[in-house]
Design a protein around this motif. Structure first.
Motif, short mmCIF file in Angstrom:
data_model
loop_
_atom_site.label_atom_id
_atom_site.label_comp_id
_atom_site.label_asym_id
_atom_site.label_seq_id
_atom_site.Cartn_x
_atom_site.Cartn_y
_atom_site.Cartn_z
N ARG A 162 0.85 -1.09 0.13
CA ARG A 162 -0.05 0.01 0.01
C ARG A 162 0.93 0.95 0.04
O ARG A 162 0.66 2.36 -0.58
N ALA A 163 1.94 1.30 0.93
CA ALA A 163 2.88 2.41 0.76
C ALA A 163 3.46 2.66 -0.49
O ALA A 163 3.54 3.88 -0.98
N ILE A 164 3.71 1.57 -1.27
CA ILE A 164 4.32 1.68 -2.63
C ILE A 164 3.45 2.15 -3.48
O ILE A 164 3.73 2.87 -4.34
N VAL A 165 2.27 1.66 -3.60
CA VAL A 165 1.21 2.08 -4.59
C VAL A 165 0.70 3.45 -4.41
O VAL A 165 0.73 4.23 -5.27
N ALA A 166 0.64 3.85 -3.06
CA ALA A 166 0.27 5.44 -2.70
C ALA A 166 1.25 6.33 -3.26
O ALA A 166 1.11 7.24 -4.05
N GLN A 167 2.66 5.97 -2.93
CA GLN A 167 3.81 6.77 -3.63
C GLN A 167 3.74 7.05 -5.09
O GLN A 167 3.68 8.07 -5.79
N MET A 168 3.51 5.74 -6.00
CA MET A 168 3.46 5.68 -7.27
C MET A 168 2.32 6.36 -7.90
O MET A 168 2.49 7.18 -8.78
N ARG A 169 1.21 6.32 -7.01
CA ARG A 169 -0.05 7.23 -7.54
C ARG A 169 0.13 8.55 -7.32
O ARG A 169 -0.22 9.45 -8.54
N ASP A 170 0.94 8.84 -6.34
CA ASP A 170 1.32 10.70 -6.41
C ASP A 170 2.22 10.74 -7.55
O ASP A 170 2.26 11.99 -7.92
N ASP A 171 3.29 10.23 -7.65
CA ASP A 171 4.15 10.49 -8.82
C ASP A 171 3.51 10.69 -9.99
O ASP A 171 3.82 11.43 -10.78
N GLU A 172 2.71 9.55 -10.34
CA GLU A 172 2.13 9.30 -11.70
C GLU A 172 1.12 10.68 -11.96
O GLU A 172 1.22 11.26 -13.13
N ALA A 173 0.46 11.22 -10.82
CA ALA A 173 -0.35 12.35 -11.19
C ALA A 173 0.49 13.57 -11.18
O ALA A 173 0.16 14.37 -12.15
N ARG A 174 1.64 13.48 -10.54
CA ARG A 174 2.45 14.88 -11.16
C ARG A 174 3.06 14.56 -12.35
O ARG A 174 3.39 15.81 -13.21
N HIS A 175 3.33 13.49 -12.86
CA HIS A 175 3.92 13.15 -14.25
C HIS A 175 2.88 13.78 -15.18
O HIS A 175 3.35 14.42 -16.32
N ALA A 176 1.68 13.43 -15.06
CA ALA A 176 0.51 13.92 -15.97
C ALA A 176 0.48 15.44 -15.97
O ALA A 176 0.61 16.21 -17.05
N ASP A 177 0.82 15.96 -14.67
CA ASP A 177 0.66 17.61 -14.66
C ASP A 177 1.61 18.17 -15.41
O ASP A 177 1.58 19.22 -16.10
N GLU A 178 3.01 17.34 -15.10
CA GLU A 178 4.11 18.11 -15.67
C GLU A 178 4.16 18.10 -17.13
O GLU A 178 4.50 18.77 -18.01
#
Ligand SMILES: [Fe+2]
Ligand SMILES: [Fe+2]
Length: 209
Positions: A162-178
């Motif tokens: 869950r900790a890994i998936v939560a961090q990935m989810r946040d990173d992917e959201a940022r990749h999309a924004d960028e």
């Protein structure tokens, strides 16, 4: 780098991704989280979900590599290379977690890599930088939604996954924004639907294979 260097870097990335010779630059978000005792069924479910996530990261490597290869501007190439490094963290973390769960990686990883690489090349060659970025935005948004759904499905006691998936989810959201900020164009509805359908086939298959 000249085109030959670029090609060799891409080949090296493909081989590392598929063989599993990857290392994370950032600390694993699971850290030293102790797991609650997982039942056999829970462990199997976590393994299947993390295998799907690992395949997603294999595809992310391929997509970003293909786009770095076809990028017309140096700025986009740098952007792709930087995002790809974060995807390497994701790849390494999901791989570690699969090992811990005693689950295996997808047998079809070479195929997933090749497919995503082909799509990335096509978008970059035919459509140019803004379309490439559009693919990134759409892919990252779909992955983000997918990871959010895994937060619902992963066993409550599987703190590490869950900790890994939560961090990935946040990173992917940022990749999309960028990618959006870098000038991504919106993809036509049918293309988005096609991507969603392809992702469904991929997740259903990777759940088992
Ligand atoms: Fe990722
Ligand atoms: Fe990403």
């Amino acid at each position: 780098m000249n085109p030959t260097d670029r090609f060799l870097v891409s080949l090296d990335n493909a081989l590392r991704t598929v063989s599993g010779a990857v290392h994370a630059a950032r600390p694993n978000p699971a850290g030293r989280l102790a797991d609650e005792e997982l039942g056999a069924g829970e462990r199997q479910l976590s393994g299947a979900l993390m295998r799907v996530n690992h395949v997603g990261e294999v595809c992310a490597q391929a997509l970003y590599q293909a786009q770095a290869l076809t990028a017309r501007s140096d700025e986009l190439r740098r952007e792709m290379d930087r995002a790809a490094r974060e995807e390497t963290d994701h790849l390494a973390w999901t791989q570690t977690r699969l090992d811990e769960l005693g689950a295996r990686r997808s047998l079809l990883n070479p195929l997933w890599y090749a497919g995503a690489f082909g799509i990335g090349l096509l978008a970059g060659k035919l459509g140019g930088d803004r379309l490439s970025l559009g693919f990134v935005v759409e892919t990252e948004r779909q992955v983000e939604a997918h990871l959010a759904s895994h937060m619902e499905r992963l066993p409550a006691g599987d703190h590490a996954s869950r900790a890994i998936v939560a961090q990935m989810r946040d990173d992917e959201a940022r990749h999309a924004d960028e990618a959006l900020a870098a000038g991504a164009m919106g993809l036509p509805g049918p293309v988005r639907q096609l991507m969603r359908a392809a992702a469904k086939v991929m997740t259903a298959t990777a759940h088992r294979l």
